[in-house]
Write a protein that holds these residues in place. Structure first.
Motif, short mmCIF file in Angstrom:
data_model
loop_
_atom_site.label_atom_id
_atom_site.label_comp_id
_atom_site.label_asym_id
_atom_site.label_seq_id
_atom_site.Cartn_x
_atom_site.Cartn_y
_atom_site.Cartn_z
N GLU A 225 0.83 -1.22 -0.03
CA GLU A 225 -0.07 0.14 -0.07
C GLU A 225 0.95 1.37 -0.13
N ASN A 226 1.84 1.19 0.58
CA ASN A 226 2.81 2.39 0.68
C ASN A 226 3.98 2.45 -0.33
N GLY A 227 4.05 1.31 -1.15
CA GLY A 227 5.30 1.44 -1.93
C GLY A 227 6.68 1.15 -1.28
N PHE A 228 6.65 0.56 -0.06
CA PHE A 228 7.78 0.64 0.75
C PHE A 228 8.60 -0.62 0.48
N PHE A 229 10.11 -0.39 0.27
CA PHE A 229 10.99 -1.52 -0.13
C PHE A 229 11.75 -1.60 0.91
N MET A 230 12.21 -2.81 1.64
CA MET A 230 13.05 -2.86 2.79
C MET A 230 14.60 -2.43 2.51
N LYS A 231 15.11 -1.69 3.51
CA LYS A 231 16.53 -1.59 3.12
C LYS A 231 17.52 -2.22 3.89
N LYS A 232 18.39 -2.78 3.41
CA LYS A 232 19.58 -3.87 3.87
C LYS A 232 20.30 -2.76 4.84
N LYS A 233 20.72 -1.76 4.21
CA LYS A 233 21.44 -0.77 4.73
C LYS A 233 21.24 -0.37 6.13
N PHE A 234 19.96 -0.28 6.44
CA PHE A 234 19.54 0.09 7.88
C PHE A 234 19.03 -1.19 8.70
N GLY A 235 19.27 -2.39 8.12
CA GLY A 235 19.05 -3.70 8.94
C GLY A 235 17.76 -4.03 9.13
N GLN A 236 16.78 -3.79 7.95
CA GLN A 236 15.47 -4.11 8.09
C GLN A 236 15.03 -5.40 7.83
N ASN A 237 14.82 -5.98 9.14
CA ASN A 237 14.15 -7.31 9.13
C ASN A 237 12.95 -7.30 9.90
#
Ligand code: SAM
Length: 287
Positions: free
Chosen positions: A16-28
């Protein structure tokens, strides 16, 4: 409760938000409601506690914290998550979202500004793995207001934090934390409850900060630096590590060790906190 932390809701919010997780911020992100409930319950979060969360992501853990705590301050570095979190938690009046890097924020000032009730401050977080140790050390060193930490870290880091002397995991991080707090590994968490799935399992470790430290140290800064220096090279003996760091003659160091009933060939992992306190004092007196 919306139960943000499920596979379907996480996918929906991202889409819905067109959000892709960013590895550089450690997003899990956590996608298991049972684990989320367990974390909050082990952390002993209730309406008589204020909570600092580091890295809310899309709010899976935040939601559980808001339901259970008096007030929650969440620090999120990624500005593209701010509109998502603001929308998801519009109905909560016990939430303060700060778009700040936790390592640069003035946390003491934020505590004064946003926690209106004088209640114990606890940290609860699923930490970004690329800066776990800097975050823990930064908070321990600079924010004495925090009384309890319940943090998800890589299993390997949890083992290091909770290690006992003699083992391969025992190092300066173990001592820097155990000197200040009682530690426990509260929960082991499979890699399967994160999206995306990381390459390693995790664990929640809890540190309860001592009201009064059970150790007597004259020069804390010197002691902590000494412990760090003592572990610079694990394959070297204590004498060789210290000799490099303090430029004291090896013979003098060996004499200090022998005179105090230590083996001159001892390695740092064989020493407990009391040993380090004594040795730091002896070395300092000889500088
Ligand atoms: N709490 C969420 C959960 O459990 O699903 C997300 C946890 S994710 C492992 C780590 C979060 O920390 C991400 O949202 C990331 O953007 C954020 N983060 C990374 N570095 C940060 C920093 N220096 N300061 C504040 N937040 C940070």
């Amino acid at each position: 409760m919306k139960k943000i932390g499920t596979v379907n809701n996480t996918k929906r919010i991202l889409e819905e938000n067109g959000f892709f997780m960013k590895k550089k911020f450690g997003q899990n992100f956590l996608i298991d409601q049972n684990i989320l409930s367990s974390i909050v319950s082990k952390a002993e979060i209730n309406k008589k506690v204020n909570v600092i969360e580091i890295g809310p992501g899309i709010g899976s853990l935040t939601e559980h914290l808001l339901e259970n705590a008096n007030h929650v301050i969440s620090y999120e570095i990624d500005n593209s998550l701010i509109p998502i979190l603001t929308k998801e938690f519009a109905d909560y009046d016990n939430f303060t979202l700060l778009n700040k890097d936790i390592l640069k924020a003035n946390i003491k000032e934020d505590i004064k500004t946003y926690f209106k009730d004088d209640l114990p401050v606890y940290v609860v977080a699923n930490l970004p793995y690329y800066i776990t140790t800097p975050i823990i050390m930064h908070l321990l060193e600079n924010v004495p207001e925090i009384k309890r930490y319940s943090v998800m870290v890589q299993l390997e880091v949890a083992d290091r934090i909770c290690a006992n002397k003699g083992g391969k995991d025992y190092n300066n991080l173990t001592i820097a934390i155990k000197y200040r707090a009682q530690t426990q590994k509260a929960l082991t968490v499979s890699r399967n409850v994160f999206m995306p799935k990381p390459n390693v399992d995790s664990a929640v470790v809890i540190f309860d900060i001592y009201d009064e430290k059970p150790y007597n140290v004259d020069d804390e800064a010197f002691f902590l630096r000494f412990v760090k220096d003592a572990f610079v090279n694990r394959r070297k003996t204590l004498v060789n590590n210290i000799n490099n760091a303090y430029k004291l003659p090896k013979e003098k160091l060996e004499e200090i060790l022998i005179n105090n009933n230590f083996n001159p060939m001892v390695r740092s992992e064989a020493l407990d906190i009391e040993d380090f306190i004594l040795l730091a004092k002896l070395i300092k007196d000889n500088l």
